[in-house]
Design a protein around this motif. Structure first.
Motif, PDB file in Angstrom:
ATOM      1  N   LEU A 248      -7.309   7.938   0.782  1.00  0.00           N
ATOM      2  CA  LEU A 248      -7.184   6.606   1.352  1.00  0.00           C
ATOM      3  C   LEU A 248      -8.231   6.426   2.435  1.00  0.00           C
ATOM      4  O   LEU A 248      -8.414   7.302   3.286  1.00  0.00           O
ATOM      5  CB  LEU A 248      -5.774   6.419   1.938  1.00  0.00           C
ATOM      6  N   SER A 249      -8.916   5.287   2.396  1.00  0.00           N
ATOM      7  CA  SER A 249      -9.906   4.963   3.419  1.00  0.00           C
ATOM      8  C   SER A 249      -9.508   3.656   4.093  1.00  0.00           C
ATOM      9  O   SER A 249      -8.980   2.750   3.450  1.00  0.00           O
ATOM     10  CB  SER A 249     -11.304   4.811   2.802  1.00  0.00           C
ATOM     11  N   GLY A 250      -9.762   3.567   5.384  1.00  0.00           N
ATOM     12  CA  GLY A 250      -9.427   2.345   6.096  1.00  0.00           C
ATOM     13  C   GLY A 250      -9.991   2.355   7.496  1.00  0.00           C
ATOM     14  O   GLY A 250     -10.802   3.214   7.868  1.00  0.00           O
ATOM     15  N   VAL A 251      -9.561   1.381   8.280  1.00  0.00           N
ATOM     16  CA  VAL A 251      -9.925   1.290   9.690  1.00  0.00           C
ATOM     17  C   VAL A 251      -8.651   1.475  10.506  1.00  0.00           C
ATOM     18  O   VAL A 251      -7.542   1.432   9.953  1.00  0.00           O
ATOM     19  CB  VAL A 251     -10.593  -0.075   9.999  1.00  0.00           C
ATOM     20  N   PRO A 252      -8.754   1.723  11.812  1.00  0.00           N
ATOM     21  CA  PRO A 252      -7.545   1.973  12.597  1.00  0.00           C
ATOM     22  C   PRO A 252      -6.463   0.916  12.438  1.00  0.00           C
ATOM     23  O   PRO A 252      -5.266   1.245  12.388  1.00  0.00           O
ATOM     24  CB  PRO A 252      -8.087   2.016  14.034  1.00  0.00           C
ATOM     25  N   THR A 253      -6.864  -0.352  12.310  1.00  0.00           N
ATOM     26  CA  THR A 253      -5.869  -1.414  12.186  1.00  0.00           C
ATOM     27  C   THR A 253      -5.011  -1.247  10.943  1.00  0.00           C
ATOM     28  O   THR A 253      -3.788  -1.422  10.983  1.00  0.00           O
ATOM     29  CB  THR A 253      -6.554  -2.792  12.165  1.00  0.00           C
ATOM     30  N   THR A 254      -5.636  -0.920   9.792  1.00  0.00           N
ATOM     31  CA  THR A 254      -4.861  -0.769   8.564  1.00  0.00           C
ATOM     32  C   THR A 254      -3.888   0.398   8.664  1.00  0.00           C
ATOM     33  O   THR A 254      -2.736   0.303   8.224  1.00  0.00           O
ATOM     34  CB  THR A 254      -5.784  -0.586   7.346  1.00  0.00           C
TER      35      THR A 254
ATOM     36  N   MET B 290       0.335   0.200   8.565  1.00  0.00           N
ATOM     37  CA  MET B 290       1.155   0.998   7.656  1.00  0.00           C
ATOM     38  C   MET B 290       2.192   1.811   8.421  1.00  0.00           C
ATOM     39  O   MET B 290       3.365   1.876   8.037  1.00  0.00           O
ATOM     40  CB  MET B 290       0.254   1.910   6.815  1.00  0.00           C
ATOM     41  N   ALA B 291       1.763   2.420   9.528  1.00  0.00           N
ATOM     42  CA  ALA B 291       2.693   3.244  10.304  1.00  0.00           C
ATOM     43  C   ALA B 291       3.784   2.412  10.967  1.00  0.00           C
ATOM     44  O   ALA B 291       4.890   2.913  11.222  1.00  0.00           O
ATOM     45  CB  ALA B 291       1.922   4.039  11.357  1.00  0.00           C
ATOM     46  N   ASP B 292       3.489   1.142  11.235  1.00  0.00           N
ATOM     47  CA  ASP B 292       4.468   0.255  11.871  1.00  0.00           C
ATOM     48  C   ASP B 292       5.402  -0.416  10.865  1.00  0.00           C
ATOM     49  O   ASP B 292       6.355  -1.094  11.259  1.00  0.00           O
ATOM     50  CB  ASP B 292       3.739  -0.838  12.678  1.00  0.00           C
TER      51      ASP B 292
ATOM     52  N   ALA C 114       0.833  -1.206   0.000  1.00  0.00           N
ATOM     53  CA  ALA C 114       0.000   0.000   0.000  1.00  0.00           C
ATOM     54  C   ALA C 114       0.864   1.252   0.000  1.00  0.00           C
ATOM     55  O   ALA C 114       0.586   2.218  -0.725  1.00  0.00           O
ATOM     56  CB  ALA C 114      -0.927  -0.016   1.216  1.00  0.00           C
ATOM     57  N   LEU C 115       1.933   1.246   0.783  1.00  0.00           N
ATOM     58  CA  LEU C 115       2.830   2.402   0.805  1.00  0.00           C
ATOM     59  C   LEU C 115       3.477   2.619  -0.558  1.00  0.00           C
ATOM     60  O   LEU C 115       3.590   3.761  -1.039  1.00  0.00           O
ATOM     61  CB  LEU C 115       3.896   2.203   1.884  1.00  0.00           C
ATOM     62  N   ARG C 116       3.900   1.528  -1.204  1.00  0.00           N
ATOM     63  CA  ARG C 116       4.514   1.652  -2.535  1.00  0.00           C
ATOM     64  C   ARG C 116       3.526   2.219  -3.546  1.00  0.00           C
ATOM     65  O   ARG C 116       3.885   3.057  -4.388  1.00  0.00           O
ATOM     66  CB  ARG C 116       5.024   0.288  -3.012  1.00  0.00           C
ATOM     67  N   LEU C 117       2.265   1.780  -3.491  1.00  0.00           N
ATOM     68  CA  LEU C 117       1.266   2.249  -4.448  1.00  0.00           C
ATOM     69  C   LEU C 117       0.951   3.727  -4.244  1.00  0.00           C
ATOM     70  O   LEU C 117       0.670   4.450  -5.217  1.00  0.00           O
ATOM     71  CB  LEU C 117      -0.009   1.413  -4.329  1.00  0.00           C
ATOM     72  N   ILE C 118       0.966   4.186  -3.005  1.00  0.00           N
ATOM     73  CA  ILE C 118       0.722   5.609  -2.746  1.00  0.00           C
ATOM     74  C   ILE C 118       1.761   6.460  -3.467  1.00  0.00           C
ATOM     75  O   ILE C 118       1.431   7.443  -4.146  1.00  0.00           O
ATOM     76  CB  ILE C 118       0.742   5.889  -1.233  1.00  0.00           C
ATOM     77  N   ALA C 119       3.022   6.060  -3.338  1.00  0.00           N
ATOM     78  CA  ALA C 119       4.095   6.819  -3.993  1.00  0.00           C
ATOM     79  C   ALA C 119       4.061   6.643  -5.503  1.00  0.00           C
ATOM     80  O   ALA C 119       4.265   7.602  -6.266  1.00  0.00           O
ATOM     81  CB  ALA C 119       5.449   6.379  -3.434  1.00  0.00           C
TER      82      ALA C 119
ATOM     83  N   PRO D 229      -6.915   5.707  17.566  1.00  0.00           N
ATOM     84  CA  PRO D 229      -6.117   5.870  18.795  1.00  0.00           C
ATOM     85  C   PRO D 229      -5.130   7.021  18.678  1.00  0.00           C
ATOM     86  O   PRO D 229      -4.645   7.342  17.589  1.00  0.00           O
ATOM     87  CB  PRO D 229      -5.383   4.525  18.915  1.00  0.00           C
ATOM     88  N   THR D 230      -4.819   7.613  19.818  1.00  0.00           N
ATOM     89  CA  THR D 230      -3.945   8.792  19.834  1.00  0.00           C
ATOM     90  C   THR D 230      -2.587   8.498  19.216  1.00  0.00           C
ATOM     91  O   THR D 230      -2.021   9.336  18.502  1.00  0.00           O
ATOM     92  CB  THR D 230      -3.763   9.300  21.279  1.00  0.00           C
ATOM     93  N   ARG D 231      -2.033   7.319  19.465  1.00  0.00           N
ATOM     94  CA  ARG D 231      -0.688   7.038  18.936  1.00  0.00           C
ATOM     95  C   ARG D 231      -0.690   6.983  17.413  1.00  0.00           C
ATOM     96  O   ARG D 231       0.302   7.345  16.781  1.00  0.00           O
ATOM     97  CB  ARG D 231      -0.124   5.751  19.525  1.00  0.00           C
ATOM     98  N   ILE D 232      -1.818   6.572  16.805  1.00  0.00           N
ATOM     99  CA  ILE D 232      -1.907   6.591  15.340  1.00  0.00           C
ATOM    100  C   ILE D 232      -2.068   8.021  14.849  1.00  0.00           C
ATOM    101  O   ILE D 232      -1.446   8.424  13.854  1.00  0.00           O
ATOM    102  CB  ILE D 232      -3.054   5.690  14.862  1.00  0.00           C
ATOM    103  N   LEU D 233      -2.912   8.808  15.532  1.00  0.00           N
ATOM    104  CA  LEU D 233      -3.020  10.223  15.186  1.00  0.00           C
ATOM    105  C   LEU D 233      -1.646  10.877  15.207  1.00  0.00           C
ATOM    106  O   LEU D 233      -1.279  11.616  14.281  1.00  0.00           O
ATOM    107  CB  LEU D 233      -3.944  10.942  16.173  1.00  0.00           C
TER     108      LEU D 233
END
Length: 503
Positions: free
Chosen positions: A246-252, A256-258, A234-239, A281-285
């Motif tokens: 992009l739409s998703g749920v907190p898990t997705t 990506m951030a991890d 997903a990260l490669r496709l964004i670039a 969650p705050t850590r994702i924000l």
């Protein structure tokens, strides 16, 4: 005045933006709007040649693909009703959908041939189409078809939502519902024709369809269709494609951030991030804000097609915990048990009205009547409050629904099957907080005598009957379930007892 439904969308897009890329799929293949409209026409002709027309249900089970969207719009053009099936469901769950929707045709990916063949036979579906062979099969469908002009109230799709009583219910979504939820998205998420949307969530989910694909197509943007989600890809496709949306749920978003490539991926084109299913969650924000990215969050359900409210990125921090304001063409109110409007800061049931609200459940008039107030507002079954600025806050879920990785799990559906295990005398399925999935289901049981019950034995009993994400992550046996004076299990007590556990 003529109000065109989904039946008119492809024809109009072919006129307005024939050479614009509608879809990018399968590692870079592009399909223009003219080509998608042509594929849609051939699906319509194929359906017509098989005698499928106004009011007939057409089921579809498969991953994200051009064929998914062509079948949706192809059904609309002949007046048929599109029934997308969650690919993660177990055979008994799929069988229920095929039978309840009275599907006359089934479109399926090759990966689902073995699973669905006996099911299609069991309910007498005469027309089965393999999506891999779809374009070849359409060669005999060039004779054309009778175009059916939809009216706003005509059913366009039936999307099944897990029921509080254990059987999934088909929510009938009309052409009006799906058009207005797309318009709400255009207004509140500022979708433009130059947007490139990465679709990492399955289109059989109403959020991905109603608020992801449809508004982008309505505006003439481009969708990058992914058959599944893998964070590094997903990260490669964004670039690679200059993805803006992009739409998703907190898990997705967390995955990506991890990912190791998160810090080195060019995300400069991203401007619209929408998140549903549960609060971010705050850590994702924090992780996304460090990259200059901000979320729109929201609240809704299948019955509202699905959007009811949205929280703009500018209010993410000042209204943290809120799910936002009602969408532009949607209204929300809070009522007490007598139906009186509570106004600001009173906690009560969330009720929703607007042209995106469904007309009812398929073949379930009593459930439909129970879902609406006397003056026509949809009763969400959720508790919430509105603050003085009109922002909605969710207080609790009356229906005890569990949201795990963006998937809805209704405990009654799982409890009914667990109660059939010999020796089980009582069962309660509850949601337990989980760092990765938001919540996961746990089962708390009482058993007779010396009956031996384990997590593995319960999961083994359920496996094949339910989608695997619905299986309890852990099973606990206790002496007595806490109950009210009337005998109802006090799930809030169980959540308090086990909610801090880590397994």
């Amino acid at each position: 005045m003529h109000h065109p439904g989904l039946d008119a969308w492809m024809g109009k897009r072919r006129l307005k933006t024939p050479d614009k890329a509608a879809l990018i799929y399968d590692d870079g293949q592009a399909m223009t709007y003219a080509q998608l409209a042509d594929l849609t026409d051939r699906v319509s002709a194929l359906l017509s040649a098989r005698g499928i027309g106004k009011g007939d249900s057409v089921a579809y089970i498969g991953e994200n693909s051009p064929e998914f969207l062509a079948t949706l719009f192809g059904c609309a053009q002949v007046g048929a009703v599109f029934v997308p099936v969650n690919t993660r469901l177990a055979p008994p769950e799929i069988l229920h959908i095929l039978a309840d929707s009275r599907a006359r045709a089934l479109f399926r990916d090759r990966d689902f041939v073995e699973r669905t063949s006996p099911l299609a036979s069991a309910v007498g579906i005469a027309h089965v189409v393999e999506t891999a062979d779809l374009r070849h099969a359409l060669a005999d469908a060039d004779a054309g078809f009778a175009f059916i002009h939809a009216v706003p109230e005509d059913p366009a799709a039936v999307i099944y939502t897990s029921g509080t009583t254990g059987r999934s219910k088909g929510a009938v979504l009309t052409h009006q519902n799906l058009t207005w939820v797309a318009l709400n998205s255009l207004v509140d998420y500022d979708i433009v024709s130059t947007d490139v949307a990465l679709m990492i969530s399955p289109l059989f989910h109403v959020a991905s369809l109603g608020m992801g694909a449809l508004p982008v197509i309505l505006k003439g943007g481009t969708i990058v269709l992914e058959r599944g989600f893998e964070p590094g890809r997903a990260l490669r496709l964004i670039a690679q494609h200059g993805v803006t949306m992009l739409s998703g749920v907190p898990t997705t978003y967390q995955l990506m951030a991890d990912h190791p490539d998160w810090a080195v991926t060019d995300l400069s084109t991203l401007s619209k991030l929408t998140c549903g299913g549960s609060a971010v969650p705050t850590r994702i924000l924090n992780a996304y804000e460090e990259r200059g990215l901000h979320f729109s969050q929201g609240y809704g359900m299948t019955e509202t097609s699905p959007g009811a409210t949205s929280l703009s990125p500018s209010m993410t921090r000042s209204k943290q915990g809120s799910v936002g304001l009602p969408h532009f063409f949607t209204d929300v109110r809070i009522t007490d048990e007598s139906g009186a409007d509570l106004g600001w800061d009173g906690v009560g049931e969330i009720e929703i009205a607007g042209p995106n609200v469904f007309p009812g459940y398929l073949h379930l008039p009593e459930a439909t009547d129970a879902a609406f107030t006397a003056d026509g507002w949809f009763r969400s079954g959720d508790l919430g409050r509105l603050d003085a600025d009109g922002y909605l806050y969710i207080s609790d879920r009356l229906k005890d629904m569990i949201i795990s990785g963006g998937e809805n799990i209704y405990p009654a559906e799982v409890e009914n099957l667990i109660s059939n295990i010999p020796g089980v005398t009582g069962v309660a399925v509850i949601g337990i907080p989980d760092d990765q999935w938001g919540e996961v289901p746990w089962a708390v049981l009482t058993v007779a005598g010396t009956t031996s019950i384990s997590t593995d034995s319960v999961r083994g009993h359920l496996d094949g009957q339910l989608a695997r994400y619905k299986l309890p992550r852990h099973v606990i046996v206790i002496d007595e379930l806490p109950r009210t004076a009337s005998g109802k299990i006090r799930k809030q007590d169980l959540r308090a007892m086990y909610g801090g556990a880590k397994r």
